[in-house]
Design a protein around this motif. Structure first.
Motif, PDB file in Angstrom:
ATOM      1  N   VAL A 155      11.450  25.473  37.616  1.00 24.47           N
ATOM      2  CA  VAL A 155      10.074  25.956  37.583  1.00 24.47           C
ATOM      3  C   VAL A 155       9.336  25.336  38.762  1.00 24.47           C
ATOM      4  O   VAL A 155       9.254  24.103  38.867  1.00 24.47           O
ATOM      5  CB  VAL A 155       9.384  25.579  36.257  1.00 24.47           C
ATOM      6  CG1 VAL A 155       7.937  26.067  36.251  1.00 24.47           C
ATOM      7  CG2 VAL A 155      10.152  26.155  35.066  1.00 24.47           C
ATOM      8  N   CYS A 186       5.966  24.510  40.830  1.00 28.04           N
ATOM      9  CA  CYS A 186       4.522  24.331  40.699  1.00 28.04           C
ATOM     10  C   CYS A 186       3.944  23.942  42.061  1.00 28.04           C
ATOM     11  O   CYS A 186       4.659  23.482  42.944  1.00 28.04           O
ATOM     12  CB  CYS A 186       4.195  23.222  39.699  1.00 28.04           C
ATOM     13  SG  CYS A 186       5.065  23.345  38.146  1.00 28.04           S
ATOM     14  N   ALA A 240       3.225  19.644  37.606  1.00 29.34           N
ATOM     15  CA  ALA A 240       4.639  19.412  37.285  1.00 29.34           C
ATOM     16  C   ALA A 240       4.791  18.375  36.186  1.00 29.34           C
ATOM     17  O   ALA A 240       5.569  18.564  35.228  1.00 29.34           O
ATOM     18  CB  ALA A 240       5.389  18.973  38.544  1.00 29.34           C
ATOM     19  N   ARG A 291       6.264  18.817  32.333  1.00 34.74           N
ATOM     20  CA  ARG A 291       7.314  17.930  31.796  1.00 34.74           C
ATOM     21  C   ARG A 291       6.865  17.320  30.472  1.00 34.74           C
ATOM     22  O   ARG A 291       7.639  17.267  29.499  1.00 34.74           O
ATOM     23  CB  ARG A 291       7.610  16.834  32.823  1.00 34.74           C
ATOM     24  CG  ARG A 291       8.369  15.614  32.279  1.00 34.74           C
ATOM     25  CD  ARG A 291       9.829  15.913  32.018  1.00 34.74           C
ATOM     26  NE  ARG A 291      10.530  14.745  31.523  1.00 34.74           N
ATOM     27  CZ  ARG A 291      11.076  13.794  32.295  1.00 34.74           C
ATOM     28  NH1 ARG A 291      10.956  13.859  33.612  1.00 34.74           N
ATOM     29  NH2 ARG A 291      11.724  12.796  31.772  1.00 34.74           N
ATOM     30  N   VAL A 313      11.794  16.205  36.286  1.00 34.71           N
ATOM     31  CA  VAL A 313      10.787  16.652  37.245  1.00 34.71           C
ATOM     32  C   VAL A 313      11.058  15.987  38.590  1.00 34.71           C
ATOM     33  O   VAL A 313      11.458  14.821  38.657  1.00 34.71           O
ATOM     34  CB  VAL A 313       9.364  16.320  36.738  1.00 34.71           C
ATOM     35  CG1 VAL A 313       9.173  14.822  36.610  1.00 34.71           C
ATOM     36  CG2 VAL A 313       8.299  16.923  37.647  1.00 34.71           C
ATOM     37  N   ILE A 319      11.715  20.916  36.735  1.00 32.99           N
ATOM     38  CA  ILE A 319      10.351  21.254  37.121  1.00 32.99           C
ATOM     39  C   ILE A 319      10.106  20.588  38.463  1.00 32.99           C
ATOM     40  O   ILE A 319      10.345  19.387  38.626  1.00 32.99           O
ATOM     41  CB  ILE A 319       9.339  20.760  36.073  1.00 32.99           C
ATOM     42  CG1 ILE A 319       9.675  21.368  34.700  1.00 32.99           C
ATOM     43  CG2 ILE A 319       7.920  21.094  36.480  1.00 32.99           C
ATOM     44  CD1 ILE A 319       9.012  20.662  33.543  1.00 32.99           C
ATOM     45  N   TYR A 323       5.676  29.324  38.682  1.00 34.26           N
ATOM     46  CA  TYR A 323       4.578  29.038  37.757  1.00 34.26           C
ATOM     47  C   TYR A 323       3.240  29.177  38.471  1.00 34.26           C
ATOM     48  O   TYR A 323       2.270  29.660  37.891  1.00 34.26           O
ATOM     49  CB  TYR A 323       4.733  27.620  37.198  1.00 34.26           C
ATOM     50  CG  TYR A 323       3.792  27.292  36.071  1.00 34.26           C
ATOM     51  CD1 TYR A 323       3.955  27.879  34.820  1.00 34.26           C
ATOM     52  CD2 TYR A 323       2.753  26.387  36.255  1.00 34.26           C
ATOM     53  CE1 TYR A 323       3.095  27.574  33.767  1.00 34.26           C
ATOM     54  CE2 TYR A 323       1.887  26.071  35.210  1.00 34.26           C
ATOM     55  CZ  TYR A 323       2.057  26.671  33.973  1.00 34.26           C
ATOM     56  OH  TYR A 323       1.206  26.370  32.938  1.00 34.26           O
TER      57      TYR A 323
END
Length: 934
Positions: free
Chosen positions: A473, A475, A481, A485, A499, A525, A546
């Motif tokens: 994902v 960000c 982020a 998480r 992350v 992430i 995202y």
């Protein structure tokens, strides 16, 4: 003690310290550089011929009938001989030293490079096609040919560690990282005046570190003869940093003898000046493209075709290389701002309009208020956590006045130069008391109950994971982020969540990605610090945007992290998330992203947003904020094409796309076709063996040594290294291999498995050990079964006459004379040869000989018959020594022809000579008798 001076030429055999050695190039009497005749490369030695008590010429031992070998011995010995060859005779030298099996299309730049001297190439293949592999192949090939001794890779700082790992693991080039943090350590202990780039033959250098005047001058002074520049387009555009980089490259290219390979996926997306600057680094004459026309321009185009290679993914289809890339499935999902989130968003819009209008005609105050409100809008669209961070960070007027570029960098998704540092939420607090109320609202919105964007992501990830995907994902901000998480960790059963953001140094990012890859199911992430250059395809196979990027090429870069060469999954997913009633998302989507996608589909390549100074995007966002109204969600009815700012951006972008389209036509190359490459590739696979040969050899060798592999369906195999003899365990431990390890013979490997190629330490160590035991006839650790007999007899249905199959190892000395200087290179090749018939036996060569050895034996022969045939073979070898040497001479002539064919441009600059070193090494001799037998 007076010892007669002994003269040994490179390639000759000597015996010293109880074993046989090959004299290496670089030996200067009385010092001899030696490599074991059989054994590992790391066992080489330098000895003083006058001081060694027992040194003399050696002869390769003949096979011994007392150590008779079976058909299984013959097959394993033939495989071990091929796997032990790492100084290949050609037409490519490097293939025995790499741990990757290149696709045929990836050999095109290598063949183009071998037709140049010096090598000057611009490789502009699409994202994910494999430019790193293509460039490293060239470097390894020139090194193995003895044409270069040192190399440097210049790249953005976030790619340094990845390059180091790729060179070390895939190409066995022991590179070191040179960055702002490592340079002082590398310089420690060096003699005064010495350079890192003299002390370390192979370096990967951060462009940010090396571009300064002090470091640049040191690099130019000690610059290696081969330089690779990754992301070369970042060195030829506007901005002080890029001007410093370009000055560095200009000085590097000024040396007419230096090899230079430039890598970029975006060489000429409409920016003529930048493209011509790149071309001029290859050859100064190419600077004339800016003004050339008619015959001159056509001549320049013909010349450029030899230096420029650019393939899109559809171009790869003609190579029929199997399923190289996964199928990309794309989708869009939307959320709607409702409830408290909608109220908060509308309050933010009201505040932004109000503060912008209150700024009046005060230009300084206008900038401060607009940049503050724009920062707030970006962070609010990202997450409540990012909004809180922005509202808690003060934006000072002094920042706007003194460092406007730095402020803008955090507001807009700029160049890849700042990926490591622009994911911090920008400042939005201008000291206005009204912001305190907004801060309280933002803090209350965290969590799925009041955050529809987070709620939608959770639902979508659950479906992706249920479908078997491992997503990443992306960000915009660190705060977002970490927020994701916090709220997603533990929500998916059996899935490990981590992350990675710009707050971690590049080494830690790499470590976290690799650690996540050890999990069975994974969710990463990340911010855009991982969106360019970093390889995620081994562990992840889906991308979720995202946050919309305001730089459209960033989306392709994000998806290119998983949709690339080496992705094991046949499918990858890409999901775009945006707010259906969010006017900022609407403007970015319609005006920027949709336009970018349309251009990419029409051209096949992305064209960057023509807004380097962000003036058009600023104007667009200002118009959106000022014209947005609360009642009835009017943003859904916005026609962004009516905005003057949107129309101006469209006109400028369309013009740039037309230039890019024209360039692709003008500079279309007459590139090499499959028919130019495939014969060379097939020949090398036949000589060195392919992945199936590696699998067969490793399986049989481990079994023979009492450490059989445990295969698991679709999950590779377990290699119990602890069951191997001690001497082998020690050698493997020195190479970083110990315990029970997971291995796989296909690429990409199964999860938690290491790809094992013919040059992998496990394979090379097994091959060296088995070959050395066979030649020496010795056993170690009481492992009698591990000694392979080098001579044997059996009945075979594959032959119609008595057939003697010889496994030969040929050694050649290649002498290159250039500019009055000579260099010597030793190469080896394994060659099966057969003699058929009793009287006047006919010589047979070809791939079928290995098939004859592998054909299942059809019967046994009495021992007296076998002994008679084996002794007859030894007599035959003595009688036909001249015939064996004639074979070696013929192979030397073929090798010289190969060398000239692929290095044709070098003929004008040098002379080449290939000598067969004699006598020929007869590794093994096996007699195949016709008939079914008993």
């Amino acid at each position: 003690m007076n010892t007669p001076a002994l003269q040994f030429t490179p390639g000759s055999l000597v015996r010293a310290r109880g074993r046989e050695w090959i004299v290496q190039p670089g030996s200067v009497a009385p010092l001899l550089r030696l490599r074991p005749l059989s054994g590992g490369e790391d066992e080489g030695a330098v000895i003083h011929a006058g001081l060694e008590p027992d040194i003399g010429s050696a002869q390769f031992p003949a096979p011994d009938p007392a150590q008779e070998g079976s058909q299984h011995d013959a097959i394993l010995l033939a495989d071990a001989l091929r796997m032990a060859l790492r100084r290949g005779a050609g037409p490519f030298r490097c293939f025995g030293n790499i741990s990757v099996e290149p696709r045929t299309y990836q050999l095109v730049p290598l063949l183009m490079a071998l037709r140049q001297d010096p090598v000057r190439l611009l490789i502009a293949d699409d994202v994910g096609i494999g430019k790193t592999i293509e460039a490293a192949l060239i470097a390894r090939e020139l090194y193995d040919r003895g044409e270069i001794q040192r190399m440097a890779v210049l790249c953005p700082p976030h790619l340094v560690e990845q390059w180091v790992r790729e060179l070390n693991e895939r190409f066995h080039i022991p590179a070191v990282a040179v960055t702002a943090s490592s340079a002082a350590r590398l310089e420690r202990g060096l003699p005064i005046g010495d350079s890192i780039f003299h002390a370390h033959a192979f370096t990967v250098v951060s462009l940010d570190y090396i571009k300064s005047d002090r470091h640049r001058h040191d690099f130019i002074r000690a610059c290696p003869e081969f330089v690779i520049v990754d992301e070369a387009h970042t060195c030829v555009s506007t901005g002080q940093a890029r001007q410093q980089r370009f000055e560095l490259l200009r000085e590097i290219s000024a040396d007419a003898e230096r090899h230079l390979v430039l890598l970029t996926a975006t060489p000429h997306s409409g920016d003529q000046e930048a493209f011509y600057s790149l071309l001029a680094l290859l050859k100064r004459d190419f600077a004339q493209f800016a003004t050339a026309s008619g015959a001159l321009k056509e001549t320049l185009r013909e010349q450029l075709a030899q230096h420029f290679v650019q393939r899109r993914r559809p171009d790869i289809d003609e190579w029929q290389d199997g399923s190289v890339f996964p199928q990309r499935e794309t989708t869009e999902i939307t959320y709607k701002l409702t409830g408290q989130w909608d109220q908060f968003f509308q309050d933010v819009l009201d505040y932004c309009r109000d503060v912008t209008q209150r700024a009046g005609d005060d230009a300084r105050r206008q900038r401060l208020s607009f940049w503050g409100t724009l920062a707030l809008m970006r962070c609010v669209a990202s997450s409540p956590a990012a909004a809180v961070q922005a509202l808690q960070t003060r934006l000072l007027a002094e920042q706007v006045d003194n460092a406007p570029d730095e402020v803008l960098q955090t507001l807009f998704d700029g160049s890849e130069d700042h990926l490591d540092e622009d994911d911090v939420a920008p400042a939005a607090d201008t000291g206005d008391p009204a912001l305190h109320a907004l801060l309280a609202q933002a803090r209350a919105l965290a969590g799925e109950a009041d955050d529809p964007k987070l709620r939608l992501l959770h639902k979508h990830l659950k479906q992706l994971i249920a479908d078997g995907f491992n997503p990443v994902v992306f960000c915009r901000y660190i705060a977002t982020a970490n927020y994701l998480r916090e709220h997603l960790d533990g929500k998916f059963r059996g899935v490990t969540v981590d992350v990675v953001t710009g707050e971690f140094p590049s080494e830690e990012r790499e470590r976290r990605v690799e650690a996540l890859g050890e999990a069975d199911r994974r969710l990463l992430i990340a911010t855009d610090c991982l969106s360019e250059g970093v390889n995620l395809q081994q562990h992840l196979d889906a991308v979720v945007h995202y946050d919309l990027s305001w730089n459209p090429t960033r989306h392709e870069q994000r998806e290119g992290r998983v949709d690339r060469f080496g992705q094991p999954s046949p499918k990858v997913r890409a999901t775009l998330m945006y707010g259906a009633n969010n006017p900022v998302d609407g403007a970015v989507l319609q005006v920027i992203l949709r336009k970018a996608e349309k251009i990419r589909k029409e051209l096949g390549v992305p064209v960057p947003l023509p807004d380097d100074d962000h003036t058009l995007t600023q104007a667009l966002m200002k118009a959106v904020m000022l014209r947005s109204e609360r009642a009835g969600g009017p943003q859904q009815a916005f026609d962004f094409d009516q905005f003057e700012e949107a129309r101006e951006l469209d006109v400028r972008w369309t013009s740039l796309a037309e230039k890019a389209k024209t360039n692709r036509t003008v500079f279309a190359q007459r590139r090499l076709r499959p028919s130019d490459v495939l014969p060379e590739w097939e020949r090398m696979k036949a000589v060195l063996g392919d992945s199936e040969d590696v699998r067969r050899f490793t399986t049989e060798a481990m079994s023979r040594l009492g450490a059989g592999l445990l295969f698991r369906p679709r999950r590779g195999a377990t290699a119990p290294l602890t069951a191997l003899p001690r001497v082998l365990r020690e050698r493997l431990e020195a190479a970083g291999l110990e315990g029970d390890i997971g291995i796989d013979f296909t690429q990409p490997p199964a999860p938690r498995c290491r790809y094992v190629s013919r040059s992998h330490p496990l394979v090379s160590t097994l091959a060296d050990e088995l070959l050395e035991r066979a030649v020496s006839g010795e056993t170690r650790d009481n492992q009698q079964l591990a000694t392979l007999g080098r001579i044997g007899v059996w009945r075979s249905p594959a032959v119609q006459a008595v057939t003697t199959v010889l496994l030969l190892r040929l050694r050649h000395q290649i002498t290159t004379t250039r500019s009055g200087r000579s260099s010597v290179l030793l190469v080896e090749e394994a060659l099966p040869v057969a003699w058929q018939g009793r009287a006047n036996p006919a010589k047979v060569q070809g791939d079928q000989l290995l098939a004859w050895l592998q054909a299942p034996a059809s019967g046994n022969l009495p021992e007296p018959v076998r002994q008679r045939e084996m002794h007859s073979v030894l007599t035959l070898l003595d009688e036909r020594r001249d015939a064996l040497e004639a074979i070696a001479d013929a192979q030397a002539e073929r090798l010289l022809a190969d060398h000239r064919r692929v290095r044709e441009a070098a003929d004008a600059r040098g002379r080449y000579k290939v000598d067969a070193l004699k006598p020929v090494d007869v590794i093994a001799a096996f007699v195949l008798m016709p008939g079914a037998g008993a």
